[in-house]
Design a protein around this motif. Sequence first.
Motif, mmCIF file in Angstrom:
data_model
loop_
_atom_site.group_PDB
_atom_site.id
_atom_site.type_symbol
_atom_site.label_atom_id
_atom_site.label_comp_id
_atom_site.label_asym_id
_atom_site.label_seq_id
_atom_site.Cartn_x
_atom_site.Cartn_y
_atom_site.Cartn_z
ATOM 1 N N GLY A 53 -10.594 -2.600 3.947
ATOM 2 C CA GLY A 53 -9.347 -3.270 4.250
ATOM 3 C C GLY A 53 -8.179 -2.313 4.147
ATOM 4 N N LEU A 54 -7.002 -2.808 4.458
ATOM 5 C CA LEU A 54 -5.806 -1.979 4.428
ATOM 6 C C LEU A 54 -5.494 -1.494 3.010
ATOM 7 C CD1 LEU A 54 -3.766 -0.911 6.432
ATOM 8 C CD2 LEU A 54 -2.336 -2.885 5.967
ATOM 9 N N SER A 55 -5.895 -2.256 2.018
ATOM 10 C CA SER A 55 -5.647 -1.837 0.633
ATOM 11 C C SER A 55 -6.461 -0.606 0.253
ATOM 12 C CB SER A 55 -5.955 -2.980 -0.334
ATOM 13 O OG SER A 55 -7.325 -3.313 -0.271
ATOM 14 N N GLY A 56 -7.516 -0.307 1.003
ATOM 15 C CA GLY A 56 -8.296 0.898 0.746
ATOM 16 C C GLY A 56 -7.505 2.164 0.970
ATOM 17 N N LEU A 57 -6.505 2.090 1.849
ATOM 18 C CA LEU A 57 -5.653 3.255 2.089
ATOM 19 C C LEU A 57 -4.706 3.522 0.931
ATOM 20 C CD1 LEU A 57 -4.729 2.739 5.853
ATOM 21 C CD2 LEU A 57 -6.300 4.420 4.892
ATOM 22 N N TYR A 58 -4.503 2.528 0.081
ATOM 23 C CA TYR A 58 -3.594 2.675 -1.054
ATOM 24 C C TYR A 58 -4.336 2.712 -2.383
ATOM 25 C CZ TYR A 58 0.294 2.252 2.079
ATOM 26 O OH TYR A 58 1.193 2.493 3.080
ATOM 27 N N ARG A 59 -5.606 3.054 -2.347
ATOM 28 C CA ARG A 59 -6.387 3.169 -3.578
ATOM 29 C C ARG A 59 -5.820 4.319 -4.411
ATOM 30 N NH1 ARG A 59 -11.189 0.962 -4.842
ATOM 31 N NH2 ARG A 59 -11.308 0.159 -2.727
#
Length: 70
Positions: A40-46
Amino acid sequence: MAAAVVTQPLDVIKTRTQLAPGKSAPALLPLATALVRSEGLSGLYRGFLPRWSQASIFTSCVITIYEHLK
């Protein structure tokens, strides 16, 4: 602080490229697309919170020292 928001996805993709198995690095766009599809898009902000916290502490120290020495 805004720089952390903008550059975090690029750092995540760079790290995934460095950790990719094999001798040749995968292309960035397919890697980013696969990352968004799988996590998901939150994976880019891990890992954003530790980075933001570090930047906040560093910036506050720099401003404090600058104001003290001014």
